[in-house]
Enzyme design. Structure first.
Site, PDB file in Angstrom:
ATOM      1  N   HIS A 169      -0.391   7.050  -0.482  1.00  0.00           N
ATOM      2  CA  HIS A 169       0.307   8.205  -1.065  1.00  0.00           C
ATOM      3  C   HIS A 169       1.779   8.024  -0.729  1.00  0.00           C
ATOM      4  O   HIS A 169       2.117   7.330   0.239  1.00  0.00           O
ATOM      5  CB  HIS A 169      -0.218   9.509  -0.464  1.00  0.00           C
ATOM      6  N   ASP A 185     -10.257   0.751   2.716  1.00  0.00           N
ATOM      7  CA  ASP A 185     -10.061   2.062   2.094  1.00  0.00           C
ATOM      8  C   ASP A 185      -8.565   2.323   1.875  1.00  0.00           C
ATOM      9  O   ASP A 185      -8.056   3.417   2.121  1.00  0.00           O
ATOM     10  CB  ASP A 185     -10.698   3.191   2.918  1.00  0.00           C
ATOM     11  N   ASN A 213     -11.336   6.621  -8.724  1.00  0.00           N
ATOM     12  CA  ASN A 213     -10.621   7.907  -8.783  1.00  0.00           C
ATOM     13  C   ASN A 213      -9.166   7.727  -9.192  1.00  0.00           C
ATOM     14  O   ASN A 213      -8.252   8.251  -8.571  1.00  0.00           O
ATOM     15  CB  ASN A 213     -10.744   8.673  -7.451  1.00  0.00           C
ATOM     16  N   HIS A 223     -16.902   3.511   4.643  1.00  0.00           N
ATOM     17  CA  HIS A 223     -16.187   4.013   5.830  1.00  0.00           C
ATOM     18  C   HIS A 223     -16.989   4.885   6.813  1.00  0.00           C
ATOM     19  O   HIS A 223     -16.744   6.070   6.927  1.00  0.00           O
ATOM     20  CB  HIS A 223     -14.929   4.769   5.417  1.00  0.00           C
ATOM     21  N   HIS A 278     -13.219  -1.968  -0.869  1.00  0.00           N
ATOM     22  CA  HIS A 278     -12.830  -0.557  -0.952  1.00  0.00           C
ATOM     23  C   HIS A 278     -11.311  -0.391  -0.973  1.00  0.00           C
ATOM     24  O   HIS A 278     -10.675  -0.289   0.071  1.00  0.00           O
ATOM     25  CB  HIS A 278     -13.435   0.190   0.244  1.00  0.00           C
ATOM     26  N   HIS A 324     -19.548   7.683  -0.608  1.00  0.00           N
ATOM     27  CA  HIS A 324     -18.645   8.387   0.319  1.00  0.00           C
ATOM     28  C   HIS A 324     -19.463   9.513   0.920  1.00  0.00           C
ATOM     29  O   HIS A 324     -19.771  10.495   0.255  1.00  0.00           O
ATOM     30  CB  HIS A 324     -17.425   8.922  -0.427  1.00  0.00           C
ATOM     31  N   ARG A 367      -4.600   2.863  -7.585  1.00  0.00           N
ATOM     32  CA  ARG A 367      -3.865   3.964  -8.252  1.00  0.00           C
ATOM     33  C   ARG A 367      -3.477   3.717  -9.685  1.00  0.00           C
ATOM     34  O   ARG A 367      -2.657   4.462 -10.225  1.00  0.00           O
ATOM     35  CB  ARG A 367      -2.601   4.317  -7.450  1.00  0.00           C
ATOM     36  N   HIS A 385      -7.971   1.636  -3.307  1.00  0.00           N
ATOM     37  CA  HIS A 385      -7.541   2.571  -4.358  1.00  0.00           C
ATOM     38  C   HIS A 385      -6.155   2.114  -4.801  1.00  0.00           C
ATOM     39  O   HIS A 385      -5.154   2.456  -4.167  1.00  0.00           O
ATOM     40  CB  HIS A 385      -7.439   3.994  -3.808  1.00  0.00           C
TER      41      HIS A 385
END
Ligand code: DOR
Ligand code: ZN
Length: 417
Positions: free
Chosen positions: A287, A283, A88, A218, A54, A171, A58, A56
């Site tokens: 950002h 996860d 995503n 999660h 898991h 999720h 980007r 991200h």
């Protein structure tokens, strides 16, 4: 033959061993082996590299936060040798065409092995995305992620996933159980996206799953883990295990599902120690600091973590609060099994994905050591034991956090029965 020597963990024990590697696979494990080159780590411990189902990263579309090169560099710095990237990104990986586009964009920039999730919005999307490592569905909206709200669509996705002999990572938060309002801090965020929302969504998946293999992403509470259907797996993140609403992180600690109060965090640990959680997953959802500096309600949810799973949790092994074999199963073996990847244990025939660690070493987490493009970590200053070296299919990828071999990562295929 390449040889890596040290004290290797296999069959539940640590023993001096020489691990012989050819064409990226472990071909021999003996007390001594001749080879070239030979990496000697005498007293250090060799463990299977981490498998993080898991992350991200980007890429494409949000590369101010992270990208495939930097994200997989961070993975290697933290002893993670396989990552599976969430859909995503921008545009979201809803169908086969977007999946292939994403693969073209990222495949030459991977420093560790990787898989890609498809993020289908309906059953047809699943069918067009047969090359995906697995599939991911959001039951509530989250950052750049549309939710699958009606039961018929979710049941259709699950049926197609079963026909593809893949699995669905869910999720689980049910928006019907969210409370209205604007959160000013971590306590509020937890109240507005409460535990009941999580449990209700797990129950929804359990009700609709049919023959599909299901993985619950999660879980933040023991109740969510226990609500999963028989045979389904679940993961817990280091941030839900180590941080709570009592933390002073403010918007930096904003994440979906939210950090929970101390009592729930304790219960999650108890569930883990009782065997009710199958694996760790980070996860990793970075950002920028600028994005996280906005008012709590406006700041995006998510924390970076791919580099810190091993360093911050290995401390529990050092303190004998978590048995090493259980740690290795949760960090490597169980996620590899979920992916049916030829990884996750030190055994003949498996990929030579390894991490080397000096268990006596204690350092502090810094964003720099994690090689985070976003420049921060919620674990800044926490006690940690970083791996000294990380190997992917026999290639020395990172040493003391520095990249040694670049872009050696490949997309994984299911090969473990
Ligand atoms: O906190 C989160 N951040 N939860 C998600 O579901 C998405 C993730 C992200 O991509 O930022
Ligand atoms: Zn996520």
């Amino acid at each position: 033959m390449l040889v890596i020597e040290g004290r290797a963990f296999r069959d539940g024990r640590i023993e001096p061993a020489a691990i012989g590697v050819e064409d990226g696979r472990i071909v021999a494990i003996k007390k001594q082996l001749r080879g070239d080159p030979v990496y000697r780590y005498s007293e250090a411990v060799i463990l299977p590299g981490g498998v993080d189902v898991h992350v991200h990263l980007r890429d494409p579309g949000l590369t101010q936060k992270d990208d495939f090169f930097s994200g997989t560099e961070s993975a290697a710095a933290g002893g993670v040798t396989t990552v599976v990237d969430m859909p995503n990104t921008v545009p979201p990986v809803t169908d086969g065409e977007r999946l292939r586009d994403k693969l073209r964009t990222v495949s030459r920039n991977a420093n560790v092995d990787f898989g890609l999730y498809g993020g289908p919005t309906n059953a047809v999307d699943v069918e067009s995305s047969r090359g995906a490592t697995a599939f991911k569905t959001y039951l509530a909206e989250s950052t750049n992620a549309p939710a699958v709200r009606d039961d018929a669509t979710l049941a259709g996705i699950l049926l197609s996933v079963a026909q593809a002999d893949s699995f669905l990572a869910a999720h689980c938060e049910d928006p019907a159980a969210f409370r209205p309002g604007a959160a000013k801090g971590l306590e509020d965020h937890h109240r507005l996206r409460p535990i009941e929302a999580e449990v209700a969504a797990v129950q929804r998946v359990a009700r609709l799953r049919g023959a599909a293999r299901v993985h619950i992403a999660h879980v933040t509470t023991a109740g969510a883990a226990r609500a999963r259907p028989p045979g389904a797996t679940c993961e817990a993140t280091p941030h839900h295990l180590l941080l709570s609403t009592a933390s002073s992180l403010g918007a930096r600690g904003k994440v979906n599902p939210p950090l929970r109060p101390e009592g729930d965090r304790d219960a999650l640990w108890r569930e883990l120690l009782a065997g009710g959680i199958d694996m760790f997953a980070s996860d990793h959802a970075p950002h920028t600091l600028e994005e996280k500096s906005q008012a709590f309600d406006a700041a995006p949810a998510g924390v970076p973590g791919v580099a810190t799973t091993f360093p911050v949790l290995f401390r529990y092994v050092r303190r004998q609060l978590l048995p090493l074999d259980r740690f290795v199963a949760m960090f490597s073996g169980n996620p590899a099994r979920l992916l049916r990847a030829n990884k996750g244990e030190i055994a003949i025939g498996r990929d030579a994905d390894l991490l080397v660690v000096d268990p006596r070493r204690v350092e502090k987490v810094t964003a720099r050591r994690c090689r985070y493009k976003c420049g921060w970590t919620p674990f800044e200053g926490a006690e940690a034991t970083f791996p000294t070296a990380t190997f992917v299919r026999g290639a020395l990828v990172a040493q003391e956090g520095e990249l040694v071999t670049e872009r050696t990562g490949r997309m994984i295929t299911a090969s473990q029965p």
